[in-house]
Design a protein around this motif. Structure first.
Motif, PDB file in Angstrom:
ATOM      1  N   ARG A   4     -43.319  44.249  22.880  1.00  0.00           N
ATOM      2  CA  ARG A   4     -43.021  44.206  21.478  1.00  0.00           C
ATOM      3  C   ARG A   4     -41.770  43.477  21.171  1.00  0.00           C
ATOM      4  NH1 ARG A   4     -45.929  49.130  19.022  1.00  0.00           N
ATOM      5  NH2 ARG A   4     -47.524  49.275  20.575  1.00  0.00           N
ATOM      6  N   THR A   5     -41.532  43.101  19.972  1.00  0.00           N
ATOM      7  CA  THR A   5     -40.461  42.413  19.368  1.00  0.00           C
ATOM      8  C   THR A   5     -39.133  43.122  19.364  1.00  0.00           C
ATOM      9  OG1 THR A   5     -39.832  40.457  17.816  1.00  0.00           O
ATOM     10  CG2 THR A   5     -41.265  42.436  17.065  1.00  0.00           C
ATOM     11  N   SER A   6     -38.176  42.772  19.637  1.00  0.00           N
ATOM     12  CA  SER A   6     -36.974  43.294  19.549  1.00  0.00           C
ATOM     13  C   SER A   6     -36.279  42.720  18.199  1.00  0.00           C
ATOM     14  CB  SER A   6     -36.050  43.499  20.706  1.00  0.00           C
ATOM     15  OG  SER A   6     -35.691  42.033  20.918  1.00  0.00           O
ATOM     16  N   HIS A   7     -36.899  41.530  17.723  1.00  0.00           N
ATOM     17  CA  HIS A   7     -36.356  40.624  16.847  1.00  0.00           C
ATOM     18  C   HIS A   7     -36.732  41.247  15.395  1.00  0.00           C
ATOM     19  CE1 HIS A   7     -35.065  37.182  14.473  1.00  0.00           C
ATOM     20  NE2 HIS A   7     -35.912  37.294  13.692  1.00  0.00           N
ATOM     21  N   LEU A   8     -35.375  41.432  14.443  1.00  0.00           N
ATOM     22  CA  LEU A   8     -35.539  41.978  13.119  1.00  0.00           C
ATOM     23  C   LEU A   8     -34.806  40.772  12.396  1.00  0.00           C
ATOM     24  CD1 LEU A   8     -36.306  44.235  11.184  1.00  0.00           C
ATOM     25  CD2 LEU A   8     -34.037  45.123  11.236  1.00  0.00           C
ATOM     26  N   GLU A   9     -35.496  40.494  11.308  1.00  0.00           N
ATOM     27  CA  GLU A   9     -35.173  39.412  10.486  1.00  0.00           C
ATOM     28  C   GLU A   9     -33.580  39.739   9.917  1.00  0.00           C
ATOM     29  OE1 GLU A   9     -35.212  35.775   9.273  1.00  0.00           O
ATOM     30  OE2 GLU A   9     -36.698  36.460  10.578  1.00  0.00           O
ATOM     31  N   PRO A  10     -32.960  38.757   9.823  1.00  0.00           N
ATOM     32  CA  PRO A  10     -31.355  39.195   9.251  1.00  0.00           C
ATOM     33  C   PRO A  10     -31.638  39.615   7.858  1.00  0.00           C
ATOM     34  CG  PRO A  10     -31.320  37.243  10.682  1.00  0.00           C
ATOM     35  CD  PRO A  10     -32.823  37.595  10.718  1.00  0.00           C
ATOM     36  N   GLN A  42     -37.720  63.025  12.897  1.00  0.00           N
ATOM     37  CA  GLN A  42     -38.459  63.832  13.591  1.00  0.00           C
ATOM     38  C   GLN A  42     -40.040  63.950  13.197  1.00  0.00           C
ATOM     39  OE1 GLN A  42     -36.638  67.763  12.273  1.00  0.00           O
ATOM     40  NE2 GLN A  42     -35.252  67.929  14.179  1.00  0.00           N
ATOM     41  N   ILE A  43     -40.325  63.781  11.991  1.00  0.00           N
ATOM     42  CA  ILE A  43     -41.631  63.758  11.515  1.00  0.00           C
ATOM     43  C   ILE A  43     -42.344  62.455  12.201  1.00  0.00           C
ATOM     44  CG2 ILE A  43     -43.130  63.533   9.541  1.00  0.00           C
ATOM     45  CD1 ILE A  43     -41.181  65.394   8.007  1.00  0.00           C
ATOM     46  N   ASN A  44     -41.573  61.361  12.096  1.00  0.00           N
ATOM     47  CA  ASN A  44     -42.052  60.033  12.375  1.00  0.00           C
ATOM     48  C   ASN A  44     -41.988  59.758  13.903  1.00  0.00           C
ATOM     49  OD1 ASN A  44     -43.013  59.150   9.658  1.00  0.00           O
ATOM     50  ND2 ASN A  44     -40.687  58.923   9.249  1.00  0.00           N
ATOM     51  N   ALA A  45     -41.143  60.736  14.690  1.00  0.00           N
ATOM     52  CA  ALA A  45     -41.306  60.305  16.130  1.00  0.00           C
ATOM     53  C   ALA A  45     -40.369  59.364  16.506  1.00  0.00           C
ATOM     54  CB  ALA A  45     -42.406  60.517  16.920  1.00  0.00           C
ATOM     55  N   CYS A  46     -39.451  58.808  15.653  1.00  0.00           N
ATOM     56  CA  CYS A  46     -38.285  57.765  15.798  1.00  0.00           C
ATOM     57  C   CYS A  46     -37.263  58.081  16.636  1.00  0.00           C
ATOM     58  CB  CYS A  46     -37.953  57.230  14.661  1.00  0.00           C
ATOM     59  SG  CYS A  46     -37.185  55.612  14.818  1.00  0.00           S
ATOM     60  N   ARG A 135     -40.266  53.188  10.618  1.00  0.00           N
ATOM     61  CA  ARG A 135     -41.487  52.406  10.789  1.00  0.00           C
ATOM     62  C   ARG A 135     -41.334  50.967  11.557  1.00  0.00           C
ATOM     63  NH1 ARG A 135     -42.262  56.530   7.757  1.00  0.00           N
ATOM     64  NH2 ARG A 135     -44.310  57.026   6.874  1.00  0.00           N
ATOM     65  N   LEU A 136     -40.032  50.811  11.155  1.00  0.00           N
ATOM     66  CA  LEU A 136     -39.746  49.273  11.905  1.00  0.00           C
ATOM     67  C   LEU A 136     -39.376  49.745  13.440  1.00  0.00           C
ATOM     68  CD1 LEU A 136     -37.079  47.716   9.052  1.00  0.00           C
ATOM     69  CD2 LEU A 136     -39.201  46.582  10.525  1.00  0.00           C
ATOM     70  N   MET A 137     -38.664  50.705  13.665  1.00  0.00           N
ATOM     71  CA  MET A 137     -38.311  51.139  15.082  1.00  0.00           C
ATOM     72  C   MET A 137     -39.563  51.457  15.848  1.00  0.00           C
ATOM     73  SD  MET A 137     -35.397  49.876  15.177  1.00  0.00           S
ATOM     74  CE  MET A 137     -33.985  49.491  14.010  1.00  0.00           C
ATOM     75  N   VAL A 138     -40.186  52.481  15.335  1.00  0.00           N
ATOM     76  CA  VAL A 138     -41.430  52.922  16.038  1.00  0.00           C
ATOM     77  C   VAL A 138     -42.536  51.824  16.171  1.00  0.00           C
ATOM     78  CG1 VAL A 138     -43.472  54.352  15.765  1.00  0.00           C
ATOM     79  CG2 VAL A 138     -41.081  55.497  15.212  1.00  0.00           C
ATOM     80  N   ALA A 139     -42.728  50.913  15.345  1.00  0.00           N
ATOM     81  CA  ALA A 139     -43.577  49.795  15.469  1.00  0.00           C
ATOM     82  C   ALA A 139     -43.254  48.824  16.655  1.00  0.00           C
ATOM     83  CB  ALA A 139     -43.779  49.094  14.376  1.00  0.00           C
ATOM     84  N   ARG A 140     -41.719  48.670  16.889  1.00  0.00           N
ATOM     85  CA  ARG A 140     -41.407  47.697  17.887  1.00  0.00           C
ATOM     86  C   ARG A 140     -41.138  48.664  19.134  1.00  0.00           C
ATOM     87  NH1 ARG A 140     -36.648  44.874  15.950  1.00  0.00           N
ATOM     88  NH2 ARG A 140     -36.192  46.868  15.126  1.00  0.00           N
ATOM     89  N   ARG A 141     -41.173  49.930  18.996  1.00  0.00           N
ATOM     90  CA  ARG A 141     -40.901  50.866  20.141  1.00  0.00           C
ATOM     91  C   ARG A 141     -39.472  50.603  20.619  1.00  0.00           C
ATOM     92  NH1 ARG A 141     -46.663  50.830  23.230  1.00  0.00           N
ATOM     93  NH2 ARG A 141     -47.572  52.342  21.786  1.00  0.00           N
ATOM     94  N   ILE A 142     -38.487  50.839  19.813  1.00  0.00           N
ATOM     95  CA  ILE A 142     -37.024  50.656  20.085  1.00  0.00           C
ATOM     96  C   ILE A 142     -36.575  51.840  20.588  1.00  0.00           C
ATOM     97  CG2 ILE A 142     -34.685  49.789  19.235  1.00  0.00           C
ATOM     98  CD1 ILE A 142     -36.724  47.444  19.204  1.00  0.00           C
ATOM     99  N   PRO A 144     -33.823  54.750  22.161  1.00  0.00           N
ATOM    100  CA  PRO A 144     -32.705  55.293  21.924  1.00  0.00           C
ATOM    101  C   PRO A 144     -31.478  54.363  22.542  1.00  0.00           C
ATOM    102  CG  PRO A 144     -33.938  57.077  22.180  1.00  0.00           C
ATOM    103  CD  PRO A 144     -34.814  55.924  22.607  1.00  0.00           C
ATOM    104  N   GLY A 145     -30.577  53.791  21.788  1.00  0.00           N
ATOM    105  CA  GLY A 145     -29.423  52.990  22.236  1.00  0.00           C
ATOM    106  C   GLY A 145     -29.964  51.556  22.478  1.00  0.00           C
ATOM    107  N   GLY A 146     -31.423  51.404  22.209  1.00  0.00           N
ATOM    108  CA  GLY A 146     -31.647  50.016  22.471  1.00  0.00           C
ATOM    109  C   GLY A 146     -31.322  48.977  21.356  1.00  0.00           C
ATOM    110  N   PRO A 147     -31.415  47.791  21.925  1.00  0.00           N
ATOM    111  CA  PRO A 147     -31.090  46.920  20.722  1.00  0.00           C
ATOM    112  C   PRO A 147     -32.089  46.940  19.348  1.00  0.00           C
ATOM    113  CG  PRO A 147     -32.331  45.902  22.387  1.00  0.00           C
ATOM    114  CD  PRO A 147     -32.305  47.227  22.799  1.00  0.00           C
ATOM    115  N   ALA A 148     -31.504  47.093  18.412  1.00  0.00           N
ATOM    116  CA  ALA A 148     -32.171  47.497  17.211  1.00  0.00           C
ATOM    117  C   ALA A 148     -32.722  46.000  16.238  1.00  0.00           C
ATOM    118  CB  ALA A 148     -31.562  48.375  16.250  1.00  0.00           C
ATOM    119  N   TRP A 149     -31.752  45.025  16.569  1.00  0.00           N
ATOM    120  CA  TRP A 149     -32.046  43.634  15.961  1.00  0.00           C
ATOM    121  C   TRP A 149     -31.414  42.596  16.712  1.00  0.00           C
ATOM    122  CZ3 TRP A 149     -30.289  48.038  13.436  1.00  0.00           C
ATOM    123  CH2 TRP A 149     -28.907  48.253  13.327  1.00  0.00           C
TER     124      TRP A 149
END
Length: 149
Positions: A4-10, A42-46, A135-142, A144-149
């Protein structure tokens, strides 16, 4: 698992950060903002957002570990949460889940009793922004503590 991409458009990053900061400022209650963001996460399991917002709630805003631990069962937690917080959490769940395709009138009306119209608009914005982040984090499976962008 597919990579999965770890990139997030600035531009997306800046827009969401700005929207979230404005919504939280307008709500004017940083503890409630964190509770709402934790509940939606919690609901979104993020896991990424849960990790971040639990830390902010406890370390920056002095929220208790007990209230964080029982947030998933806030309806059964007696008077641990105020009526205002309960109304905000019900609205959070209604907006996050949208099972019927709309927010039920009772959830909206309950929140409207506890928040002036500008605060209610900011509360809805806080809920909307955290759902976008989830949704951005779950879709990319980021993680905890990982690089978000």
């Amino acid at each position: 698992m597919t990579a999965r991409t770890s990139h997030l458009e600035p531009g997306v990053l800046r827009a969401l950060q700005s929207a979230g900061a404005a919504a939280k400022r307008g709500l004017g209650d940083p503890v409630l903002a964190e509770l709402v963001m934790i509940r939606a996460s919690q609901i979104n399991a993020c896991a990424f957002c849960l990790d971040m917002h639990v830390d902010v709630a406890v370390e920056k805003n002095g929220e208790s570990a007990k209230r964080i631990a029982l947030l998933n069962a806030w309806r059964e937690a007696g008077d641990l949460y105020s009526e205002r917080e309960r109304a905000a959490l019900a609205l959070t769940e209604a907006i996050t889940v949208l099972t019927d395709g709309f927010v039920p009138d009772d959830a909206y009306e309950s929140a409207a009793k506890h928040f002036a119209e500008p605060q209610l608009a900011h509360l809805i914005a806080v809920i909307t922004v955290i759902n976008s982040w989830n949704r951005l984090m779950v879709a990319r499976r980021i993680e905890p503590g990982g690089p978000a962008w």
